[in-house]
Design an enzyme around this catalytic site. Structure first.
Site, PDB file in Angstrom:
ATOM      1  N   TYR A  74      65.702  85.490  34.285  1.00  0.00           N
ATOM      2  CA  TYR A  74      65.753  86.910  33.908  1.00  0.00           C
ATOM      3  C   TYR A  74      67.078  87.548  34.346  1.00  0.00           C
ATOM      4  O   TYR A  74      67.690  88.288  33.599  1.00  0.00           O
ATOM      5  CB  TYR A  74      64.572  87.647  34.552  1.00  0.00           C
ATOM      6  N   PHE A 126      81.288 100.624   8.868  1.00  0.00           N
ATOM      7  CA  PHE A 126      80.222  99.833   8.248  1.00  0.00           C
ATOM      8  C   PHE A 126      78.971 100.712   8.263  1.00  0.00           C
ATOM      9  O   PHE A 126      78.876 101.641   9.060  1.00  0.00           O
ATOM     10  CB  PHE A 126      80.006  98.537   9.041  1.00  0.00           C
ATOM     11  N   ASP A 127      78.000 100.432   7.384  1.00  0.00           N
ATOM     12  CA  ASP A 127      76.897 101.405   7.250  1.00  0.00           C
ATOM     13  C   ASP A 127      76.060 101.603   8.524  1.00  0.00           C
ATOM     14  O   ASP A 127      75.614 102.716   8.791  1.00  0.00           O
ATOM     15  CB  ASP A 127      76.020 101.162   6.003  1.00  0.00           C
ATOM     16  N   ASP A 216      85.499  97.415  16.192  1.00  0.00           N
ATOM     17  CA  ASP A 216      84.272  96.830  15.659  1.00  0.00           C
ATOM     18  C   ASP A 216      84.741  95.470  15.147  1.00  0.00           C
ATOM     19  O   ASP A 216      85.335  95.369  14.068  1.00  0.00           O
ATOM     20  CB  ASP A 216      83.756  97.728  14.521  1.00  0.00           C
ATOM     21  N   ALA A 218      83.477  92.278  14.434  1.00  0.00           N
ATOM     22  CA  ALA A 218      82.571  91.237  13.938  1.00  0.00           C
ATOM     23  C   ALA A 218      83.326  90.040  13.355  1.00  0.00           C
ATOM     24  O   ALA A 218      82.897  88.903  13.478  1.00  0.00           O
ATOM     25  CB  ALA A 218      81.636  91.831  12.891  1.00  0.00           C
ATOM     26  N   LYS A 259      78.614  87.039  13.004  1.00  0.00           N
ATOM     27  CA  LYS A 259      79.679  86.643  12.067  1.00  0.00           C
ATOM     28  C   LYS A 259      80.597  85.641  12.791  1.00  0.00           C
ATOM     29  O   LYS A 259      80.285  84.475  12.849  1.00  0.00           O
ATOM     30  CB  LYS A 259      80.461  87.882  11.601  1.00  0.00           C
ATOM     31  N   HIS A 451      68.328 101.153  -1.064  1.00  0.00           N
ATOM     32  CA  HIS A 451      68.534  99.879  -1.769  1.00  0.00           C
ATOM     33  C   HIS A 451      67.677  98.741  -1.226  1.00  0.00           C
ATOM     34  O   HIS A 451      67.369  97.802  -1.939  1.00  0.00           O
ATOM     35  CB  HIS A 451      70.019  99.491  -1.744  1.00  0.00           C
TER      36      HIS A 451
HETATM   37  N1  F0G Z   1      79.909  96.036  11.968  1.00  0.00           N
HETATM   38  C1  F0G Z   1      80.278  95.368  10.861  1.00  0.00           C
HETATM   39  C2  F0G Z   1      81.710  95.396  10.422  1.00  0.00           C
HETATM   40  C3  F0G Z   1      79.326  94.651  10.119  1.00  0.00           C
HETATM   41  O1  F0G Z   1      79.698  93.996   9.020  1.00  0.00           O
HETATM   42  C4  F0G Z   1      77.981  94.631  10.571  1.00  0.00           C
HETATM   43  C5  F0G Z   1      76.957  93.905   9.823  1.00  0.00           C
HETATM   44  C6  F0G Z   1      77.656  95.345  11.736  1.00  0.00           C
HETATM   45  C7  F0G Z   1      78.659  96.028  12.412  1.00  0.00           C
HETATM   46  C8  F0G Z   1      76.257  95.395  12.260  1.00  0.00           C
HETATM   47  O2  F0G Z   1      75.938  94.216  12.891  1.00  0.00           O
HETATM   48  O3  F0G Z   1      74.052  93.248  11.540  1.00  0.00           O
HETATM   49  O4  F0G Z   1      74.593  92.425  13.850  1.00  0.00           O
HETATM   50  O5  F0G Z   1      73.567  94.636  13.553  1.00  0.00           O
HETATM   51  N2  F0G Z   1      77.135  93.430   8.666  1.00  0.00           N
HETATM   52  C9  F0G Z   1      76.211  92.629   7.873  1.00  0.00           C
HETATM   53  C10 F0G Z   1      76.750  92.437   6.481  1.00  0.00           C
HETATM   54  C11 F0G Z   1      74.784  93.073   7.904  1.00  0.00           C
HETATM   55  O6  F0G Z   1      76.016  91.873   5.637  1.00  0.00           O
HETATM   56  O7  F0G Z   1      77.901  92.811   6.206  1.00  0.00           O
HETATM   57  P1  F0G Z   1      74.451  93.607  12.960  1.00  0.00           P
END
Ligand code: F0G
Length: 466
Positions: A74, A126-127, A216, A218, A259, A451
């Site tokens: 833990y 990103f969304d 950010d 990824a 990623k 969507h």
């Molecule tokens: N930032 C970026 C640039 C991303 O592309 C994503 C996720 C996230 C943050 C969020 O990360 O999914 O681990 O919570 N992108 C995926 C996509 C879902 O299909 O582009 P997460």
């Protein structure tokens, strides 16, 4: 026709997973039952799944071996120490906070630092980053460079607009801005990279005004590869050196490790600010987990410690980026217009330009996505008016994205060049009957992120069901 060389794979296959193409009749039934929403299809009914490059990576033999070393204690697990050392080494930050994925890192960070009404500036959010900023009462602002919107190829279309950044800070004052972020690569504008020149320029502005600067990151390794390949002065630097220069320019990073962590789950925050680290970890114990596992198993941390380095391997990166370019070229030769140049993780088709007979409000991207499944059992995703056209809560109007796109994301190390040849053959077949593709109308939707769950039906140009 230009002959394109497929990229050479820097790995061989040790374990395989069967995939199966359903008959045309079966596919027809499945997409009808899914109400023409590709998120509602079962993965088992898909032949080639290009929905996302996130969490879909094939792990290496070394990662599978590392999994067995997972220490599931833990607190203070050995696996955490391996993970922490790896993140410190690559990202040059002292404090490392594991999280179960990117959006949980965003939730922790923005809950802690964003005050109501403050701005978060990004090259393009990103969304989930945008959603998390809004959720904490912040205001997300995108400042993409002007080339991002142009059809002509340019090397670093993911950059932030430096002039607009400086103007925005001077107009609103530094205190109104919670942080500045750079998303590398810039997913929302086609996985386009950000140059080192732009990274330094953003960093200088943030330091001048004392505004926190975060990445950010990824897809950081893919971004480093583009810098090495395309930016003068970086050709002879290693990916590790370019990563070090990138992250020395910032205060901290948020990463979805699904990623370039080469893993199926995981994420983290890394930073040097001890006081902020304490505040983040106080919150995380309540919502995410103890600071040495953060919602992950010890074995996940071991897998990430290996995967983060594998993502930076030059042979792998050359293959990865060339495979995206190869696939993009095939799709173009099949007769579909794409966003150029291809970026790091996906090929984006301009469905609006491809299907001019379908107006944006009848979702040309969705029509093309449905057709890829119908024609060949391929899953791709609409990134256009269906995804972004929700009603803006402030204005009450439907929002309009600049382009009606379809994204074909390439999972890492999963599909062979032959799989991509197959998808291009399907694209060529669609080109032959593109004039017959119908528009779509929503029959049921939720108020947010519609969507994922909405139902649709096919309509003719007058909006009548066909
Ligand atoms: N930032 C970026 C640039 C991303 O592309 C994503 C996720 C996230 C943050 C969020 O990360 O999914 O681990 O919570 N992108 C995926 C996509 C879902 O299909 O582009 P997460």
């Amino acid at each position: 026709m230009k002959r394109i060389n497929p990229p050479y794979e820097p790995h061989r296959i040790k374990s395989v997973e069967p995939i199966h193409l359903l008959s045309r009749e079966e596919r027809e039934k499945k997409i009808t039952a899914a109400n023409y929403n590709i998120f509602k299809l079962d993965a088992a009914d898909i032949y080639i799944d290009l929905l996302t490059d996130s969490g879909t990576t094939a792990m290496s033999a070394k990662q599978w071996a590392a999994l067995m070393l997972g220490d599931e204690s833990y607190a203070g697990a050995v696996s955490f120490r391996h993970f922490e050392a790896t993140v410190r080494d690559i990202f040059h930050k002292q404090f490392v906070i594991p999280c179960h994925q990117g959006r949980s890192a965003e939730n922790l960070m923005f809950s802690t630092v964003v005050k109501h009404g403050q701005y978060v500036l990004n090259n393009t959010h990103f969304d989930t980053t945008k959603g998390n900023t809004l959720h904490k009462g912040g205001i997300p602002v995108d400042l993409p460079c002007p080339e991002a919107a142009l059809d002509e190829p340019a090397p670093f279309k993911g950059n932030m607009d430096i002039v607009k950044l400086d103007d925005f800070i001077r107009e609103h004052g530094a205190d109104a801005i919670a942080m500045v972020m750079l998303t590398i690569t810039n997913n929302s504008v086609g996985g386009q990279p950000v140059s080192m020149e732009n990274i330094h320029a953003v960093s200088d502005i943030c330091r001048k005004y004392h505004i926190p600067f975060y990445f950010d990151c990824a897809r950081f390794a893919e971004n480093c590869y583009f810098v090495k390949r395309d930016e003068p002065g970086y050709h002879d630097k290693s990916i590790a050196e370019i990563a070090a220069e990138t992250f020395d320019a910032c205060d901290g990073v948020l990463m979805s490790a699904k990623k370039d962590g080469m893993a199926n789950i995981g994420g983290f925050i890394a930073l040097n600010d001890e006081d902020l680290y304490r505040r983040l970890t106080e919150l995380m114990i309540i919502v995410e987990g103890f600071p040495t596992y953060g919602g992950l198993a010890g074995r996940d941390l071991e897998v990430l410690a290996v995967g983060l380095h594998e993502a930076m391997n030059l042979d792998y990166l050359a293959y990865r980026i060339n495979q995206v370019a190869y696939f993009g070229e095939l799709i173009k030769q099949a007769g579909m217009p794409i966003v150029e140049p291809t970026g790091g993780h996906a090929v984006f088709i301009d469905a609006g330009a491809f299907l001019p007979h379908i107006p944006a409000e009848q979702f040309p991207g969705q029509s093309l996505a449905v057709e890829f499944y119908r024609e060949g059992g391929v899953r791709v995703v609409e990134i256009g008016s269906l995804m972004f056209g929700d009603i803006d809560p402030e204005t009450g109007k439907a929002q309009t994205p600049p382009k009606e796109l379809v994204r074909m994301a390439l999972p890492r190390r999963v599909y062979t060049n032959t799989h991509y040849n197959y998808v291009a053959e399907i694209a060529a077949k669609i080109v032959e009957h593109k004039k017959n593709l119908p528009g779509y109308k929503i029959t049921r939707q939720s108020p947010l992120l519609r969507h994922f769950t909405c139902d649709l039906k096919a309509v003719n140009p007058k909006g009548v069901t066909v």
